[in-house]
Scaffold this motif. Structure first.
Motif, mmCIF file in Angstrom:
data_model
loop_
_atom_site.group_PDB
_atom_site.id
_atom_site.type_symbol
_atom_site.label_atom_id
_atom_site.label_comp_id
_atom_site.label_asym_id
_atom_site.label_seq_id
_atom_site.Cartn_x
_atom_site.Cartn_y
_atom_site.Cartn_z
ATOM 1 N N MET A 1 156.946 -40.077 86.521
ATOM 2 C CA MET A 1 156.227 -38.849 86.192
ATOM 3 C C MET A 1 155.702 -38.893 84.756
ATOM 4 N N SER A 2 154.556 -38.275 84.556
ATOM 5 C CA SER A 2 154.053 -38.098 83.198
ATOM 6 C C SER A 2 154.814 -36.958 82.538
ATOM 7 N N LYS A 3 154.669 -36.816 81.221
ATOM 8 C CA LYS A 3 155.317 -35.713 80.511
ATOM 9 C C LYS A 3 154.873 -34.366 81.075
ATOM 10 N N VAL A 4 153.581 -34.247 81.332
ATOM 11 C CA VAL A 4 153.041 -32.985 81.851
ATOM 12 C C VAL A 4 153.670 -32.653 83.202
ATOM 13 N N GLU A 5 153.773 -33.640 84.068
ATOM 14 C CA GLU A 5 154.352 -33.408 85.400
ATOM 15 C C GLU A 5 155.822 -33.025 85.311
ATOM 16 N N GLU A 6 156.558 -33.717 84.437
ATOM 17 C CA GLU A 6 157.968 -33.362 84.263
ATOM 18 C C GLU A 6 158.115 -31.932 83.765
ATOM 19 N N PHE A 7 157.286 -31.591 82.797
ATOM 20 C CA PHE A 7 157.383 -30.248 82.218
ATOM 21 C C PHE A 7 157.021 -29.186 83.243
ATOM 22 N N GLU A 8 155.941 -29.397 83.975
ATOM 23 C CA GLU A 8 155.500 -28.389 84.941
ATOM 24 C C GLU A 8 156.520 -28.199 86.046
ATOM 25 N N GLU A 9 157.224 -29.251 86.412
ATOM 26 C CA GLU A 9 158.262 -29.136 87.434
ATOM 27 C C GLU A 9 159.397 -28.229 86.949
ATOM 28 N N LEU A 10 159.672 -28.271 85.653
ATOM 29 C CA LEU A 10 160.776 -27.496 85.087
ATOM 30 C C LEU A 10 160.341 -26.157 84.499
ATOM 31 N N ARG A 11 159.042 -25.896 84.455
ATOM 32 C CA ARG A 11 158.550 -24.653 83.846
ATOM 33 C C ARG A 11 159.189 -23.397 84.452
ATOM 34 N N PRO A 12 159.324 -23.284 85.792
ATOM 35 C CA PRO A 12 159.946 -22.069 86.343
ATOM 36 C C PRO A 12 161.357 -21.831 85.804
ATOM 37 N N LEU A 13 162.152 -22.886 85.709
ATOM 38 C CA LEU A 13 163.502 -22.750 85.159
ATOM 39 C C LEU A 13 163.449 -22.310 83.700
ATOM 40 N N LEU A 14 162.581 -22.919 82.917
ATOM 41 C CA LEU A 14 162.495 -22.597 81.490
ATOM 42 C C LEU A 14 162.094 -21.141 81.273
ATOM 43 N N PHE A 15 161.110 -20.679 82.044
ATOM 44 C CA PHE A 15 160.701 -19.278 81.925
ATOM 45 C C PHE A 15 161.846 -18.356 82.301
ATOM 46 N N SER A 16 162.547 -18.675 83.370
ATOM 47 C CA SER A 16 163.621 -17.801 83.847
ATOM 48 C C SER A 16 164.766 -17.719 82.841
ATOM 49 N N ILE A 17 165.076 -18.830 82.176
ATOM 50 C CA ILE A 17 166.081 -18.799 81.116
ATOM 51 C C ILE A 17 165.606 -17.911 79.972
ATOM 52 N N ALA A 18 164.384 -18.150 79.513
ATOM 53 C CA ALA A 18 163.855 -17.413 78.363
ATOM 54 C C ALA A 18 163.732 -15.918 78.655
ATOM 55 N N TYR A 19 163.288 -15.567 79.866
ATOM 56 C CA TYR A 19 163.123 -14.148 80.185
ATOM 57 C C TYR A 19 164.458 -13.421 80.165
ATOM 58 N N ARG A 20 165.499 -14.052 80.682
ATOM 59 C CA ARG A 20 166.810 -13.392 80.712
ATOM 60 C C ARG A 20 167.410 -13.262 79.316
ATOM 61 N N ILE A 21 167.099 -14.187 78.440
ATOM 62 C CA ILE A 21 167.583 -14.079 77.065
ATOM 63 C C ILE A 21 166.782 -13.029 76.300
ATOM 64 N N LEU A 22 165.484 -12.941 76.577
ATOM 65 C CA LEU A 22 164.600 -12.099 75.770
ATOM 66 C C LEU A 22 164.245 -10.752 76.403
ATOM 67 N N GLY A 23 164.236 -10.670 77.728
ATOM 68 C CA GLY A 23 163.829 -9.427 78.381
ATOM 69 C C GLY A 23 162.355 -9.126 78.224
ATOM 70 N N SER A 24 161.576 -10.145 77.902
ATOM 71 C CA SER A 24 160.144 -9.957 77.655
ATOM 72 C C SER A 24 159.367 -11.086 78.313
ATOM 73 N N VAL A 25 158.409 -10.722 79.157
ATOM 74 C CA VAL A 25 157.580 -11.726 79.821
ATOM 75 C C VAL A 25 156.729 -12.469 78.794
ATOM 76 N N SER A 26 156.078 -11.724 77.908
ATOM 77 C CA SER A 26 155.177 -12.347 76.933
ATOM 78 C C SER A 26 155.942 -13.257 75.979
ATOM 79 N N GLU A 27 157.098 -12.809 75.493
ATOM 80 C CA GLU A 27 157.884 -13.642 74.578
ATOM 81 C C GLU A 27 158.448 -14.859 75.296
ATOM 82 N N ALA A 28 158.832 -14.697 76.568
ATOM 83 C CA ALA A 28 159.339 -15.836 77.340
ATOM 84 C C ALA A 28 158.236 -16.874 77.539
ATOM 85 N N GLU A 29 157.026 -16.423 77.839
ATOM 86 C CA GLU A 29 155.911 -17.353 78.011
ATOM 87 C C GLU A 29 155.622 -18.099 76.715
ATOM 88 N N ASP A 30 155.697 -17.376 75.585
ATOM 89 C CA ASP A 30 155.489 -18.023 74.282
ATOM 90 C C ASP A 30 156.579 -19.059 74.009
#
Length: 308
Positions: A1-30
């Protein structure tokens, strides 16, 4: 996999971690975007991309939360998380933990924790990370992480929310609730509300909101039954949606712009709490946001006209 492919595969997990820590969609996306920049800028490939990215997004989220806590302490009225319509990360083995942890009730409860406690709790209790992975992510020893988890559990257990497990039953009750709301049916609403139901709004001082929480089935039913038929007079519409994993709806003005989101806590066949988020700063990810003050002025005019 390329870096982009690896990252995109894990993006849902990363967002879900960040959203639960922050409680903010915009801050989690950032936070997720900043994680990508760090990953892309790294000259070496980590042994475990998942561990590397999860640690990075956790550290970034902790830093963001530390700065956000000052703002939240000065927040006008009750603070609720930014409404989330779809959690992008799915794991059948942890479905219950994922669903409960994204609810507004759980995210409000997480506000009691320090940023480190919150991160450790989310990684361990929600996503099932090992203590070795958590220690790396929060840059503390495993022993320290275990102590942080003990403290976090103690805070969370006292107010841990409970919800109706049967998804179909929750949705059927929500359908009856919104039908009664549309009709202004006081009796119908009273039958669906728990005796000690609370009706609470988060406008952040930037949109019309309740001066204080409305508590009790009779008071809540009468307020809801009087307010919502008037809204429909000025062509406000709503679409039932799951909001933070619970039954709810998105309300829009006649131009389709978002006025607010509503979420219902359902347990034992009754609605225990009704939360609404009208702060425009928290609604932008749902689409163009309405001018709630202008809508409120139009509503008052419509009410006066209907009485004359």
């Amino acid at each position: 996999m390329s870096k982009v492919e690896e990252f995109e595969e894990l993006r849902p997990l990363l967002f879900s971690i960040a959203y639960r820590i922050l409680g903010s969609v915009s801050e989690a996306e950032d936070a997720v975007q900043e994680t990508w920049l760090r990953f892309d800028g790294s000259s070496t490939r980590p042994t475990s991309t998942k561990a590397f990215l999860s640690a990075a997004v956790t550290r970034i989220s902790i830093d963001v939360l530390r700065s956000a806590r000052v703002r939240r302490e000065q927040y006008v009225g009750p603070w609720f998380p930014e409404p989330l319509l779809n959690d992008p990360y799915q794991d059948p083995a942890r479905a219950a933990e994922l669903a409960d942890s994204v609810s507004m009730a759980a995210l409000v409860l997480l506000e009691r924790l320090s940023p480190l406690e919150r991160a450790v709790f989310v990684l361990r209790e929600v996503f099932g990370f090992g203590f070795d992975e958590i220690a790396t992510a929060v840059e503390r020893s495993e022993a320290a992480c275990r102590q942080l988890l003990v403290r976090a559990r103690r805070h969370m257990q006292a107010g841990r929310p409970r919800f109706e497990a049967d998804r179909q039953e929750r949705q059927e009750l929500a359908t009856r609730f919104f039908d009664a709301l549309r009709e202004g049916d006081v009796t119908g609403l009273q039958e669906l509300l728990a005796a000690d139901v609370s009706l609470v709004g988060d406008g952040g001082g930037k949109a019309p909101q309740l001066a204080r929480a409305i508590v009790g089935a009779d008071k809540a039913a009468r307020l809801l039954a009087s307010a919502f038929p008037s809204l429909f007079l000025i062509e406000v519409t709503f679409e039932p949606r799951e909001v933070n994993g619970q039954p709810g709806a998105i309300f829009r003005d006649r131009d389709g712009k978002v006025l607010y989101a509503m979420a219902l806590d359902v347990l034992d066949g009754q609605i225990q709490m009704i939360r609404s988020v009208s702060n425009p700063d928290k609604l932008g990810h749902l689409g163009p946001v309405a001018d709630a003050w202008a809508t409120n002025r139009e509503l008052q005019q419509a009410r006066r006209a209907s009485r004359s």
